[in-house]
Design an enzyme around this catalytic site. Structure first.
Site, PDB file in Angstrom:
ATOM      1  N   SER A  42       0.818  -1.225   0.000  1.00 57.97           N
ATOM      2  CA  SER A  42       0.000   0.000   0.000  1.00 57.97           C
ATOM      3  C   SER A  42       0.845   1.266   0.000  1.00 57.97           C
ATOM      4  O   SER A  42       1.697   1.460   0.871  1.00 57.97           O
ATOM      5  CB  SER A  42      -0.886  -0.021   1.250  1.00 57.97           C
ATOM      6  N   GLY A  43       0.554   2.161  -0.930  1.00 58.50           N
ATOM      7  CA  GLY A  43       1.241   3.451  -0.966  1.00 58.50           C
ATOM      8  C   GLY A  43       0.942   4.270   0.281  1.00 58.50           C
ATOM      9  O   GLY A  43       1.832   4.915   0.851  1.00 58.50           O
ATOM     10  N   LEU A  44      -0.321   4.234   0.715  1.00 59.66           N
ATOM     11  CA  LEU A  44      -0.699   4.982   1.914  1.00 59.66           C
ATOM     12  C   LEU A  44       0.068   4.466   3.127  1.00 59.66           C
ATOM     13  O   LEU A  44       0.637   5.237   3.902  1.00 59.66           O
ATOM     14  CB  LEU A  44      -2.213   4.852   2.156  1.00 59.66           C
ATOM     15  N   ASP A  54       0.737  10.607   1.647  1.00 63.65           N
ATOM     16  CA  ASP A  54       0.522   9.748   0.473  1.00 63.65           C
ATOM     17  C   ASP A  54       0.378  10.643  -0.760  1.00 63.65           C
ATOM     18  O   ASP A  54      -0.642  10.632  -1.447  1.00 63.65           O
ATOM     19  CB  ASP A  54      -0.744   8.902   0.717  1.00 63.65           C
ATOM     20  N   ASP A  81       1.337  -1.064  -5.010  1.00 67.28           N
ATOM     21  CA  ASP A  81       0.567   0.135  -5.338  1.00 67.28           C
ATOM     22  C   ASP A  81       1.582   1.155  -5.851  1.00 67.28           C
ATOM     23  O   ASP A  81       2.263   1.814  -5.060  1.00 67.28           O
ATOM     24  CB  ASP A  81      -0.125   0.614  -4.054  1.00 67.28           C
ATOM     25  N   ASP A  83       1.050   3.895  -7.468  1.00 68.24           N
ATOM     26  CA  ASP A  83       0.435   5.213  -7.694  1.00 68.24           C
ATOM     27  C   ASP A  83       0.208   5.450  -9.190  1.00 68.24           C
ATOM     28  O   ASP A  83      -0.399   4.625  -9.850  1.00 68.24           O
ATOM     29  CB  ASP A  83       1.285   6.318  -7.057  1.00 68.24           C
ATOM     30  N   GLU A 110      -2.632   3.910 -11.284  1.00 64.69           N
ATOM     31  CA  GLU A 110      -3.946   4.566 -11.266  1.00 64.69           C
ATOM     32  C   GLU A 110      -3.976   5.742 -12.232  1.00 64.69           C
ATOM     33  O   GLU A 110      -2.941   6.377 -12.475  1.00 64.69           O
ATOM     34  CB  GLU A 110      -4.281   5.017  -9.836  1.00 64.69           C
ATOM     35  N   LYS A 116       0.214  12.424  -6.955  1.00 60.23           N
ATOM     36  CA  LYS A 116      -1.167  12.053  -6.645  1.00 60.23           C
ATOM     37  C   LYS A 116      -1.529  12.440  -5.200  1.00 60.23           C
ATOM     38  O   LYS A 116      -0.645  12.767  -4.389  1.00 60.23           O
ATOM     39  CB  LYS A 116      -1.391  10.550  -6.883  1.00 60.23           C
ATOM     40  N   ASN A 118      -4.098  10.924  -1.911  1.00 61.82           N
ATOM     41  CA  ASN A 118      -4.854   9.747  -1.505  1.00 61.82           C
ATOM     42  C   ASN A 118      -6.312   9.918  -1.936  1.00 61.82           C
ATOM     43  O   ASN A 118      -6.864  11.021  -1.897  1.00 61.82           O
ATOM     44  CB  ASN A 118      -4.766   9.549   0.016  1.00 61.82           C
ATOM     45  N   SER A 119      -6.917   8.818  -2.344  1.00 67.10           N
ATOM     46  CA  SER A 119      -8.266   8.868  -2.921  1.00 67.10           C
ATOM     47  C   SER A 119      -9.325   9.362  -1.938  1.00 67.10           C
ATOM     48  O   SER A 119     -10.404   9.777  -2.354  1.00 67.10           O
ATOM     49  CB  SER A 119      -8.667   7.485  -3.436  1.00 67.10           C
ATOM     50  N   ARG A 154      -5.903   0.876 -12.422  1.00 66.81           N
ATOM     51  CA  ARG A 154      -6.871   1.351 -11.424  1.00 66.81           C
ATOM     52  C   ARG A 154      -7.673   2.521 -11.965  1.00 66.81           C
ATOM     53  O   ARG A 154      -7.108   3.546 -12.356  1.00 66.81           O
ATOM     54  CB  ARG A 154      -6.101   1.742 -10.171  1.00 66.81           C
ATOM     55  N   HIS A 185     -12.084   1.698  -7.953  1.00 69.96           N
ATOM     56  CA  HIS A 185     -12.092   2.236  -6.598  1.00 69.96           C
ATOM     57  C   HIS A 185     -13.353   3.073  -6.370  1.00 69.96           C
ATOM     58  O   HIS A 185     -13.893   3.666  -7.311  1.00 69.96           O
ATOM     59  CB  HIS A 185     -10.839   3.093  -6.375  1.00 69.96           C
TER      60      HIS A 185
HETATM   61  C1  SPV Z   1      -3.403   2.516  -0.745  1.00 72.77           C
HETATM   62  O1  SPV Z   1      -3.524   1.630   0.098  1.00 72.77           O
HETATM   63  O2  SPV Z   1      -2.408   3.256  -0.796  1.00 72.77           O
HETATM   64  C2  SPV Z   1      -4.437   2.731  -1.753  1.00 72.77           C
HETATM   65  C3  SPV Z   1      -5.809   2.443  -1.430  1.00 72.77           C
HETATM   66  O3  SPV Z   1      -4.136   3.221  -2.817  1.00 72.77           O
HETATM   67  S1  SPV Z   1      -6.545   3.933  -0.944  1.00 72.77           S
HETATM   68  O4  SPV Z   1      -5.876   4.413   0.237  1.00 72.77           O
HETATM   69  O5  SPV Z   1      -7.927   3.596  -0.732  1.00 72.77           O
HETATM   70  O6  SPV Z   1      -6.432   4.887  -2.038  1.00 72.77           O
HETATM   71 MG    MG Z   2      -2.365   4.162  -2.781  1.00 75.80          MG
END
Ligand code: SPV
Ligand code: MG
Length: 297
Positions: A42-44, A54, A81, A83, A110, A116, A118-119, A154, A185
């Site tokens: 996970s990027g986050l 993130d 991930d 990004d 994505e 980027k 975070n979503s 993504r 997502h």
């Molecule tokens: C992550 O885990 O970094 C993701 C999922 O990309 S989210 O945080 O939902 O974007």
């Molecule tokens: Mg991410």
């Protein structure tokens, strides 16, 4: 079996499959020991563990270093991930080479813009031009040397407030560009967007989802809808955060670790997870007798 092949099988398995987030060598090993067949890099969570946002504040080579530790620590495949791919098609090509060298089975990119966000932060995030993003996917697929390396595309359309029709159009385009799977997502509190996407998705291309905001939806619904893979995206990082905050505040207030000790893993558990026993055995095999006493083997 190669990690890339394991991941490809996971994507195409007739069962609903699950990936759990990891953000370090240790957490990756914990995911594997729990029984998961794959890991979400996970990027986050990687950013959070590094103490940054993130927002591509950690450079791509810093992420690569973390994922290398994760890969070395485990025998199950990692979906990184990645990004937006950290740049344009050319940066994506180099990334694929570096991931393959580190035995990372797959990457997810994505359709947003670098750097980027975070979503779950903000509304109406800008999206990449779909044709340009499709070019990144094609570049990745043309670059990989192992034919089982997977590229997951993504679709952030729902995150950016776009229509179901646009999300579907983008998904079709990315599939045609060579994506091995589509991650759709959504940040709604229910699974409505995901389930309507699934109703219209008539291509034999696996769909991956991330039920974070709609985690209350029963898992059986995803199975019934024909989802391939569920990602639990940040739950180890968030669980460890609570445990660390509790421990830190208790130790600070009590000026002692006595009350915290029973809630902490024994040191033996840390050594086991690090596979200290293997080093002991190797020392017996490779160190001269006279050195064994000093290393305690
Ligand atoms: C992550 O885990 O970094 C993701 C999922 O990309 S989210 O945080 O939902 O974007
Ligand atoms: Mg991410």
């Amino acid at each position: 079996m190669k990690k890339t092949t394991q991941f490809k099988h996971l994507l195409h398995s007739p069962r609903l499959e699950f990936l759990l987030e990891a953000h370090s060598g240790l957490s990756a090993r914990i995911v594997e020991e729990a029984g998961f067949s794959g890991i979400w890099g996970s990027g986050l969570s990687i950013s959070a563990a590094l103490g940054v946002r993130d927002s591509n504040e950690a450079s791509w080579t810093q992420v690569l270093e973390v994922v290398e530790f994760m890969s070395d620590a485990t025998g199950i495949p990692i979906l990184l991930d990645a990004d937006t791919g950290y740049g344009n098609f050319n940066n994506v090509r180099r990334l694929v080479r570096k991931l393959e060298q580190r035995d990372v089975a797959a990457m997810c990119i994505e359709d947003k813009l670098f750097p980027k966000s975070n979503s779950f932060i903000g509304e109406r995030q800008p999206l990449a031009d779909p044709d340009e993003f499709a070019g990144k996917i094609k570049a990745a697929k043309d670059t990989q040397r192992d034919s089982d390396f997977c590229v997951v595309a993504r679709v952030e359309g729902f995150i950016a407030g776009r229509s179901l029709q646009e999300a579907l159009q983008r998904a079709h385009l990315y599939r045609e560009a060579g994506a091995d799977a589509i991650l759709v997502h959504s940040k709604r509190p229910d699974a409505d967007e995901i389930l309507s996407f699934m109703q219209h998705w008539d291509v034999p291309c696996p769909i991956v989802i991330v039920p974070t905001t709609y985690s209350g939806t029963p898992t059986a619904c995803f199975r019934q809808a024909g989802v391939s893979t569920v990602i639990w995206a940040n739950h180890l990082m968030r669980s460890s955060l609570v445990a660390m905050q509790r421990a830190a505040s208790r130790i600070y207030q009590e000026e002692s670790v006595v009350q915290t000790e029973p809630h902490a893993a024994p040191l033996e558990e840390v050594f086991r997870l690090q596979d200290a026993a293997e080093l002991r055995a190797a020392e017996k095999a490779y160190l001269p007798e006279k050195r064994l006493e000093t290393v305690g083997a």
